[in-house]
Design a protein around this motif. Structure first.
Motif, PDB file in Angstrom:
ATOM      1  N   LEU A 120       0.702  -1.235  -0.180  1.00  0.00           N
ATOM      2  CA  LEU A 120       0.202   0.081  -0.045  1.00  0.00           C
ATOM      3  C   LEU A 120       0.768   1.243   0.020  1.00  0.00           C
ATOM      4  CD1 LEU A 120      -3.100   1.089   0.326  1.00  0.00           C
ATOM      5  CD2 LEU A 120      -2.475   1.201   2.838  1.00  0.00           C
ATOM      6  N   TYR A 121       0.758   2.233  -0.828  1.00  0.00           N
ATOM      7  CA  TYR A 121       1.527   3.359  -1.090  1.00  0.00           C
ATOM      8  C   TYR A 121       0.786   4.432  -1.137  1.00  0.00           C
ATOM      9  CZ  TYR A 121       4.500  -0.643  -2.388  1.00  0.00           C
ATOM     10  OH  TYR A 121       5.304  -1.740  -2.412  1.00  0.00           O
ATOM     11  N   THR A 122       1.422   5.604  -0.838  1.00  0.00           N
ATOM     12  CA  THR A 122       0.891   7.015  -1.078  1.00  0.00           C
ATOM     13  C   THR A 122       2.000   7.844  -1.483  1.00  0.00           C
ATOM     14  OG1 THR A 122       1.603   7.575   1.065  1.00  0.00           O
ATOM     15  CG2 THR A 122      -0.318   6.713   1.009  1.00  0.00           C
ATOM     16  N   LYS A 123       1.694   9.117  -1.933  1.00  0.00           N
ATOM     17  CA  LYS A 123       2.532   9.813  -2.817  1.00  0.00           C
ATOM     18  C   LYS A 123       3.685  10.072  -1.583  1.00  0.00           C
ATOM     19  CE  LYS A 123      -0.239  13.725  -1.857  1.00  0.00           C
ATOM     20  NZ  LYS A 123      -1.688  13.074  -1.719  1.00  0.00           N
ATOM     21  N   GLU A 124       3.464  10.231  -0.245  1.00  0.00           N
ATOM     22  CA  GLU A 124       4.168  10.365   0.885  1.00  0.00           C
ATOM     23  C   GLU A 124       5.293   9.306   0.921  1.00  0.00           C
ATOM     24  OE1 GLU A 124       0.993  13.104   1.440  1.00  0.00           O
ATOM     25  OE2 GLU A 124       1.083  10.950   1.149  1.00  0.00           O
ATOM     26  N   SER A 125       4.931   8.067   0.739  1.00  0.00           N
ATOM     27  CA  SER A 125       5.715   6.999   0.619  1.00  0.00           C
ATOM     28  C   SER A 125       6.581   6.776  -0.564  1.00  0.00           C
ATOM     29  CB  SER A 125       4.735   5.568   1.046  1.00  0.00           C
ATOM     30  OG  SER A 125       4.155   5.386   0.151  1.00  0.00           O
ATOM     31  N   LEU A 126       6.093   7.384  -1.698  1.00  0.00           N
ATOM     32  CA  LEU A 126       6.694   7.059  -2.745  1.00  0.00           C
ATOM     33  C   LEU A 126       8.048   8.185  -3.222  1.00  0.00           C
ATOM     34  CD1 LEU A 126       3.913   5.892  -5.367  1.00  0.00           C
ATOM     35  CD2 LEU A 126       5.669   4.503  -4.318  1.00  0.00           C
ATOM     36  N   ALA A 127       7.466   9.243  -2.814  1.00  0.00           N
ATOM     37  CA  ALA A 127       8.318  10.377  -2.951  1.00  0.00           C
ATOM     38  C   ALA A 127       9.316  10.657  -1.793  1.00  0.00           C
ATOM     39  CB  ALA A 127       7.577  11.622  -3.352  1.00  0.00           C
ATOM     40  N   THR A 128      10.519  11.452  -2.065  1.00  0.00           N
ATOM     41  CA  THR A 128      11.264  11.925  -0.850  1.00  0.00           C
ATOM     42  C   THR A 128      10.816  13.210  -0.359  1.00  0.00           C
ATOM     43  OG1 THR A 128      12.729  13.081  -2.263  1.00  0.00           O
ATOM     44  CG2 THR A 128      13.352  10.725  -2.091  1.00  0.00           C
ATOM     45  N   SER A 129      11.014  13.430   0.915  1.00  0.00           N
ATOM     46  CA  SER A 129      10.729  14.621   1.638  1.00  0.00           C
ATOM     47  C   SER A 129      11.288  16.009   0.683  1.00  0.00           C
ATOM     48  CB  SER A 129      11.126  14.767   3.055  1.00  0.00           C
ATOM     49  OG  SER A 129      12.744  14.522   2.931  1.00  0.00           O
ATOM     50  N   ASP A 130      12.263  15.839   0.355  1.00  0.00           N
ATOM     51  CA  ASP A 130      12.795  16.941  -0.821  1.00  0.00           C
ATOM     52  C   ASP A 130      12.169  16.941  -1.985  1.00  0.00           C
ATOM     53  OD1 ASP A 130      14.761  17.542   1.059  1.00  0.00           O
ATOM     54  OD2 ASP A 130      16.487  16.392   0.143  1.00  0.00           O
ATOM     55  N   GLU A 131      11.600  16.066  -2.694  1.00  0.00           N
ATOM     56  CA  GLU A 131      10.866  16.067  -3.809  1.00  0.00           C
ATOM     57  C   GLU A 131       9.655  16.744  -3.474  1.00  0.00           C
ATOM     58  OE1 GLU A 131      12.364  12.080  -6.463  1.00  0.00           O
ATOM     59  OE2 GLU A 131      10.906  11.588  -4.639  1.00  0.00           O
ATOM     60  N   LEU A 132       8.723  16.118  -2.230  1.00  0.00           N
ATOM     61  CA  LEU A 132       7.401  16.949  -2.099  1.00  0.00           C
ATOM     62  C   LEU A 132       7.369  18.175  -1.502  1.00  0.00           C
ATOM     63  CD1 LEU A 132       5.654  13.720  -0.271  1.00  0.00           C
ATOM     64  CD2 LEU A 132       4.998  14.845  -2.504  1.00  0.00           C
ATOM     65  N   ALA A 133       8.601  18.578  -1.026  1.00  0.00           N
ATOM     66  CA  ALA A 133       8.703  20.000  -0.239  1.00  0.00           C
ATOM     67  C   ALA A 133       8.229  21.126  -0.951  1.00  0.00           C
ATOM     68  CB  ALA A 133      10.278  20.180   0.160  1.00  0.00           C
ATOM     69  N   PRO A 134       8.418  21.120  -2.335  1.00  0.00           N
ATOM     70  CA  PRO A 134       7.865  22.239  -2.865  1.00  0.00           C
ATOM     71  C   PRO A 134       6.445  22.500  -3.200  1.00  0.00           C
ATOM     72  CG  PRO A 134       9.678  21.414  -4.269  1.00  0.00           C
ATOM     73  CD  PRO A 134       9.405  20.366  -3.191  1.00  0.00           C
ATOM     74  N   PHE A 135       5.558  21.297  -3.015  1.00  0.00           N
ATOM     75  CA  PHE A 135       4.164  21.195  -2.948  1.00  0.00           C
ATOM     76  C   PHE A 135       3.489  21.181  -1.605  1.00  0.00           C
ATOM     77  CE2 PHE A 135       6.262  18.562  -6.318  1.00  0.00           C
ATOM     78  CZ  PHE A 135       6.104  19.620  -7.486  1.00  0.00           C
TER      79      PHE A 135
END
Length: 580
Positions: free
Chosen positions: A432-447
């Protein structure tokens, strides 16, 4: 001759057609009235006919009164069954009115865990194929342009303010292009209204590729990023000085041509705010084409969003190696605010009640405490209005035949009490995955904090899934189902749970796993059948949303892009990002 009052039958009719309690006046002396005797003799028959008609009218009115009274009696009885008096008068709750899904899960978990029968493969979920009827040949787009869009933008400038979340804004944008084409106006790139609920200050260019938007619509509708300097100066550089027209919801074409167009031609620029659902679904074919062109080609996500979205899709494909790169995407609406707004009751007891009361007061400031507002959580659940919990979604999918090797992408905000409601889903589907588990914190930070941009990431990953599951309705799943129909040969490839049926099954503590599975398999088959449905559209008389059911009106655009569509990632990024 009898008196006028006695002779016309009014005395007897006032008594309901029978004898009167008051004595009749004495007869007056007979005079020669000049009326033939035969006519005087016919009067009693006429009076009797009028009496019968009056009695029939009274009975009809009484029947009509009872007809309108019956629903009230029924609803009152229903409220007595599920309302606060049920405990006092001893009525048992309606089937499906209680949340007992955790109990059912614990009763059936052993059977769920050990069940290896009838496992369904993702590649073979969808069995129905759309039957292609003979269609009129599609017009050449160049010919369409020459006939309807010769000199776009001659009548002035149109400014709209789009409100709501990602897909409500998307609806407003598509409608704005259609209205601009209808009015032959130049469209200023839509502005997004900041809302206290969404709390997202994103502008058009933060979410969509504005350059691609302008160039794609070129030749059909002229689009500019801002008003000319001369017009801004005329209105003292204050947008609020520009004439604002408040258009009714679902306004027809005749309103825009008869009311709005003359004002536009006189003023040279107008605003329409707010602009949610301000254009009817029934519009001329060339205007409907503009909606299709905007939604499926012109609106491409910005490079920053599409770059990360593409990474998330590829990572989901990698996580789905056991199922040949195919995965399920679930749009789950079990955040605290959604649970609070639904006024549904789960199994959190008094602590849950206090949390929900607090959330409702914080978000809606007394709206749910008004005297005219009746909160009936049991009835809401029976009617299928309650958000499904992650546990219920998991049981449904396992019942349909998806096993624990299936990878699931969860498109959701913060789950309400995840430790209680999300844990069972993870137990049933470890992948089971979410965008938070698939992306790194740095990748998600701008959003982070930009709800529409985060929703755009979810939208793209859901669009790419083999199976999409909607659980609560709303703009997100409706737009997504339409987009999937456009891409996947008219099939939405979407599971739409029958929640009225599901809550009854999950209220039956004696239900067997086999019986539950049979019902879920039927539900999957029904979703498969409905996935290829095309609404009946006669000329321009459309009542359903073209964004949910894009065919047949968007068929010609679909065919014109057929050489780009091969149902892989290249397709998705032709529409929503940069090509892989």
């Amino acid at each position: 001759m009898k008196s006028k009052a006695g002779g016309n039958g009014l005395t007897s009719e006032a008594g309901g057609g029978g004898s009167s309690s008051s004595p009749s006046p004495p007869p007056s002396p007979r005079r020669n009235s000049g009326v033939p005797r035969c006519r005087r003799r016919l009067r009693p028959a006429k009076d009797l006919l009028e009496s019968r008609r009056l009695v029939a009218g009274i009975m009809a009115r009484r029947s009509l009164r009872y007809f309108f009274l019956l629903p009230v009696v029924y609803i009152s009885g229903l409220l007595m069954c599920v309302g606060p008096f049920s405990a006092l008068i001893g009525h048992s709750p309606l089937p499906g009115s209680r949340y007992r899904s955790h109990e059912i899960f614990h009763n059936l978990w052993h059977h769920i865990e050990t069940d290896n029968s009838s496992v369904i493969e993702l590649a073979s979920v969808w069995k129905y194929k759309r039957k292609l009827r003979e269609q009129k040949p599609c017009p050449n787009l160049t010919a369409l342009h020459r006939e309807h869009f010769v000199s776009p933008g001659r009548n002035g400038f149109l400014i709209v303010e789009a409100n709501g979340g990602l897909n409500q804004q998307r609806s407003a944008i598509c409608n704005a292009v259609a209205v601009a084409g209808l009015l032959n106006a130049i469209l200023v790139i839509p502005q997004f209204e900041f809302h206290n609920v969404w709390k997202d200050p994103s502008e058009f260019g933060d979410i969509y590729d504005d350059g691609h938007f302008i160039s794609t619509l070129d030749g059909y509708v002229k689009v500019v990023k801002e008003l000319p300097e001369a017009l801004m100066e005329r209105h003292s550089y204050n947008m609020s000085n520009i004439t604002n027209i408040r258009v009714q919801a679902w306004a027809p074409v005749s309103y825009y041509l008869g009311v709005v167009s003359p004002i536009l031609q006189k003023e040279g620029v107008i605003r329409i705010a707010p602009f949610a659902n301000r254009l009817a679904m029934s519009v001329p074919p060339h205007i409907q084409f503009l909606r299709c062109l905007t939604n499926y080609k012109a609106l491409r996500f910005s490079s920053s969003i599409s770059a990360l979205a593409k990474k998330l899709v590829y990572r989901m494909i990698e996580k789905s190696s056991r199922t040949d790169g195919k995965y399920i995407a679930v749009h789950l609406r079990f955040e605290e605010d959604m649970v609070a707004f639904s006024c549904c009751v789960y199994d959190g007891g008094e602590a849950e009640k206090l949390e929900m009361d607090s959330a409702r007061e914080k978000g809606w400031r007394g709206k749910f405490k008004r005297k005219d507002r009746k909160i009936l959580p049991d009835l809401n659940r029976v009617e299928g209005k309650c958000p499904l919990t992650p546990l219920e979604v998991g049981m449904m999918l396992r019942g349909m035949g998806f096993d624990n090797n299936t990878a699931i992408y969860l498109a959701s905000g913060k789950i309400y009490h995840a430790e209680r409601y999300l844990a069972p889903l993870m137990k049933m589907f470890p992948s089971l995955y979410t965008k938070e588990s698939l992306a790194t914190s740095d990748e998600l930070a701008p959003f982070m904090g930009y709800s529409s941009q985060l929703a755009a990431l979810d939208y793209t990953v859901c669009l790419s899934s083999e199976v999409f599951v909607t659980t609560q309705g709303g703009n997100f799943p409706h737009f997504l189902m339409g987009h999937r129909r456009f891409l996947y040969d008219g099939h939405a490839k979407t599971i739409i749970p029958d929640k009225r049926k599901l809550v009854v099954l999950l209220d039956d503590l004696s239900i067997s796993w086999r019986a539950f599975k049979d019902q879920m398999e039927d539900m999957l088959s029904e979703s498969d059948r409905k996935g290829i449905m095309v609404p009946r559209v006669r000329k321009i008389n459309r009542k359903t949303s073209v964004y949910t059911y894009p065919l047949p009106e968007c068929r010609c655009l679909q065919q014109s892009l057929a050489n780009q569509i091969d149902h892989n990632l290249d397709v998705l990024y032709n529409y929503n990002g940069t090509k892989a």
